[in-house]
Design a protein around this motif. Structure first.
Motif, PDB file in Angstrom:
ATOM      1  N   ARG A 191     -58.449   2.282  26.083  1.00 33.69           N
ATOM      2  CA  ARG A 191     -58.254   2.087  24.642  1.00 33.69           C
ATOM      3  C   ARG A 191     -57.584   0.735  24.366  1.00 33.69           C
ATOM      4  O   ARG A 191     -57.970   0.018  23.441  1.00 33.69           O
TER       5      ARG A 191
ATOM      6  N   ASN B 138     -44.034   6.888  24.448  1.00 30.39           N
ATOM      7  CA  ASN B 138     -45.097   7.877  24.687  1.00 30.39           C
ATOM      8  C   ASN B 138     -46.505   7.289  24.836  1.00 30.39           C
ATOM      9  O   ASN B 138     -47.376   7.938  25.400  1.00 30.39           O
ATOM     10  N   PHE B 139     -46.726   6.080  24.317  1.00 29.79           N
ATOM     11  CA  PHE B 139     -48.006   5.380  24.537  1.00 29.79           C
ATOM     12  C   PHE B 139     -47.662   3.956  24.990  1.00 29.79           C
ATOM     13  O   PHE B 139     -47.733   3.007  24.212  1.00 29.79           O
TER      14      PHE B 139
ATOM     15  N   ILE C  29     -49.870   1.510  22.185  1.00 25.93           N
ATOM     16  CA  ILE C  29     -49.130   1.119  20.971  1.00 25.93           C
ATOM     17  C   ILE C  29     -48.748  -0.371  21.021  1.00 25.93           C
ATOM     18  O   ILE C  29     -49.019  -1.102  20.054  1.00 25.93           O
TER      19      ILE C  29
ATOM     20  N   TRP D  63     -51.939  -2.205  20.127  1.00 25.49           N
ATOM     21  CA  TRP D  63     -52.429  -2.199  18.739  1.00 25.49           C
ATOM     22  C   TRP D  63     -51.482  -2.899  17.783  1.00 25.49           C
ATOM     23  O   TRP D  63     -51.784  -3.076  16.616  1.00 25.49           O
TER      24      TRP D  63
ATOM     25  N   ARG E  48     -46.917  13.444  21.559  1.00 18.74           N
ATOM     26  CA  ARG E  48     -47.717  12.575  20.687  1.00 18.74           C
ATOM     27  C   ARG E  48     -47.287  12.851  19.256  1.00 18.74           C
ATOM     28  O   ARG E  48     -47.100  14.018  18.880  1.00 18.74           O
ATOM     29  N   CYS E  49     -47.171  11.803  18.463  1.00 15.83           N
ATOM     30  CA  CYS E  49     -46.784  12.039  17.072  1.00 15.83           C
ATOM     31  C   CYS E  49     -47.906  12.767  16.341  1.00 15.83           C
ATOM     32  O   CYS E  49     -47.681  13.346  15.289  1.00 15.83           O
ATOM     33  N   THR E  50     -49.108  12.764  16.913  1.00 18.19           N
ATOM     34  CA  THR E  50     -50.241  13.463  16.317  1.00 18.19           C
ATOM     35  C   THR E  50     -50.419  14.881  16.882  1.00 18.19           C
ATOM     36  O   THR E  50     -51.361  15.584  16.508  1.00 18.19           O
TER      37      THR E  50
ATOM     38  N   GLY F  43     -55.513  12.060  19.417  1.00 20.64           N
ATOM     39  CA  GLY F  43     -56.584  11.367  20.132  1.00 20.64           C
ATOM     40  C   GLY F  43     -57.492  10.701  19.119  1.00 20.64           C
ATOM     41  O   GLY F  43     -58.536  11.237  18.763  1.00 20.64           O
ATOM     42  N   VAL F  44     -57.063   9.516  18.671  1.00 23.35           N
ATOM     43  CA  VAL F  44     -57.788   8.880  17.563  1.00 23.35           C
ATOM     44  C   VAL F  44     -58.615   7.691  18.050  1.00 23.35           C
ATOM     45  O   VAL F  44     -58.406   7.186  19.144  1.00 23.35           O
TER      46      VAL F  44
ATOM     47  N   PHE G  90     -55.002   3.984  11.228  1.00 25.76           N
ATOM     48  CA  PHE G  90     -54.138   5.024  11.793  1.00 25.76           C
ATOM     49  C   PHE G  90     -52.844   5.022  10.984  1.00 25.76           C
ATOM     50  O   PHE G  90     -52.223   3.981  10.795  1.00 25.76           O
TER      51      PHE G  90
END
Ligand SMILES: NC(=O)C1=CN([C@@H]2O[C@H](COP(=O)(O)OP(=O)(O)OC[C@H]3O[C@@H](n4cnc5c(N)ncnc54)[C@H](OP(=O)(O)O)[C@@H]3O)[C@@H](O)[C@H]2O)C=CC1
Ligand SMILES: O=C(O)CCC(=O)C(=O)O
Length: 479
Positions: free
Chosen positions: A103, A149-150, A154, A157, A280-282, A440-441, A447
């Motif tokens: 990603r 966490n990423f 992150i 991006w 994950r925040c999601t 998982g976007v 986002f």
């Protein structure tokens, strides 16, 4: 002697006090020793970014394109190795680690393309003989503060659009996971960035992050992390009048309706709630289920939860890696206790798992008989803990889903076009998922969330330009 991974300030790799980065699957495995920047290092990094800004802001789009493209190519070529590094330092499983690295490569590739697509608008003025041009200019020095966490997606991006639109950068990755960010900064530097354009200052939020917040020379801050730190970023930024963007917590619901495909519902919730160890925040930690399917769904999800294979992130049989560190583990187990004290029923998991190596292993926990007023349904846990809330019908499900201070992602599992359409329109969240997991976007679309989850323009995709550029409207009389 163990190699010291240094900070990058004004194009030079700079040492300092080193700290061990430890593998949460195996506490005996030291991923590397990473330098911790001081207040003075951070101030020098900000000054370097400021000095580099005039030239970089005027750099050619082909130069930016080439550097971002080269970075993408190297990240993708090294995805196995970088995926292993990521999984060793953060604990997500190897397929998840490789997926995140892929990603990151795709994000750099996307913004390499965006550099060639910079555009503005030319409009007639309401005054005859006058022309209007609308252009976008870079903001200046951007401070990036990222969570654990990423560790590669992150930072990517945030760095990729910042550089694409002509800004210079000072990045502070989470102290817990500096290795992945170090690796992409090294790649970008070797890809040809001029000195000072990208500066890496690893270390503690209370030292490095705080210095960035207090500096009037940081023109914008993009932050992802907890609500508490996000508020500090906001207060400090308002004080100096800078632009800021916050991505914070979530308490994301998944609604499961009577007409749902049971298999899709179970897999979607198991993935949303527990994969990436729920960090994950999601992640979906509230599962809102209508009466007709409730018992069948709970039985199947409990079985899936008990069967989830917890273990070393690099083991190919592992589905759920370790929790990232002891403090997050304590937060998870504290909430598992709180849920039981509140009267929810723990139907699966929640116990520590012992393995051959010393690591922070926890069997994902599933609660039923929860209500939306319980703390486990209101507060972000950030671990593999989910609570099922039983409701009468779709209307009640939607009301419960929206009854939260957060608004990042919201999911529904249904075969009804009517309810899916209504939910997409009425869920109070920045991202809505129909029959797909809440987490998982995609990398090329916006986002972000609403309410307490986010502040400022969206991240990712073309929408990222709203934060990383300033709009200028110029009027010219034809003469
Ligand atoms: N929405 C999301 O994506 C995330 C949410 N969280 C939530 O936050 C909780 C705690 O996680 P945590 O990592 O501690 O989150 P934090 O908000 O503390 O950390 C995020 C980043 O902010 C930095 N930071 C901390 N204090 C300051 C400060 N005073 N000034 C500037 N920067 C600062 C951190 O540095 P340092 O290196 O010292 O940690 C880190 O780089 C989790 O349990 C979870 O609930 C956490 C991570 C991601
Ligand atoms: O779910 C995703 O793909 C992204 C999640 C994320 O950005 C986060 O947890 O911080």
């Amino acid at each position: 002697m163990t190699e010291l991974f240094k900070n990058l300030i004004d194009g030079e790799w700079v040492g300092g006090e080193g700290v061990e980065n430890v593998n949460p699957s195996n506490l005996k495995d030291v991923v590397g020793v990473y330098a911790r920047a001081t207040v003075e290092d951070t101030q020098r990094a900000i000054a370097a970014a400021k000095a580099a800004f005039p030239a970089w802001s005027r750099s050619g789009i082909l130069e930016r394109h080439a550097i971002l493209r080269k970075t993408a190519d190297e990240i993708l070529a090294r995805k196995q190795e970088l995926g292993e590094l990521l999984s060793r330092e953060e604990g997500k499983t190897l397929p998840e680690g490789i997926g995140e690295v892929t990603r990151a490569g795709q994000i750099f590739d996307f913004f390499a393309g965006e550099a060639l697509r910079l555009s503005g608008e030319v409009l007639p003025s309401v005054r005859p003989g006058v022309g209007v041009e609308i252009t976008r200019e870079p903001v200046g020095v951007i401070g990036l503060i990222t969570p654990w966490n990423f560790p590669i997606a992150i930072p990517s991006w945030k760095i990729a659009p910042a550089l694409c639109y002509g800004n210079t950068v000072v990045i502070k990755p989470a102290d817990l996971v500096p290795a992945s960010t170090w690796a992409i900064v090294d790649i970008l530097q070797r890809a040809g960035l001029p000195k000072g354009v990208l500066n890496l200052v690893m270390g503690k939020g209370s030292v490095v992050g705080q210095t960035m917040l207090e500096s009037p020379d940081v023109d914008a801050i993009s932050f992802t992390g907890s609500v508490g730190t996000g508020r500090r970023v906001a207060e400090a930024s308002v004080k100096v009048g800078r632009k800021y963007q916050l991505e914070m917590g979530g308490k994301n619901p998944t609604v499961v309706l009577d007409d749902a495909d049971l298999k899709v519902a179970v897999e979607s919730v198991a993935q949303s709630a527990f994969f990436s160890t729920g960090q994950r925040c999601t992640a979906s930690s509230r599962v809102i289920v209508t009466e007709g399917i409730h018992d069948r769904f709970v039985e199947a999800l409990a079985e899936r939860t008990r069967g989830l294979r917890v273990g070393d992130a690099l083991d190919k049989n592992t589905e759920i890696g370790p929790v990232v560190d002891p403090s997050q583990l304590k937060q998870d187990t504290d909430y598992i206790e709180i849920g039981q004290q509140e009267g929810a029923k723990l139907v699966a998991g929640g116990e520590r798992v012992s393995k051959d190596t010393d690591g922070y292993f926890l069997q994902p926990a599933l609660f039923t008989e929860a209500t939306n007023s319980m703390r486990i349904a209101r507060e972000e846990i950030f671990g593999p803990v989910a609570a099922v809330i039983r409701v009468k019908d779709y209307e009640e499900a939607l009301a419960v889903a929206n009854d939260t201070e957060f608004g990042l992602s919201a999911g529904i599992v249904t075969t009804s076009l009517k309810y899916a359409t209504h939910f997409k329109r009425n869920a109070e969240a920045g991202m809505v998922m129909v029959n797909v997991p809440t987490a998982g976007v995609d990398f090329h679309v916006p986002f972000g969330g609403r309410k307490g989850s986010s502040f400022g323009p969206r991240e990712q995709g073309r929408y990222a330009q709203e934060f990383f550029t300033l709009v200028k409207t110029a009027y010219t009389a034809a003469g």
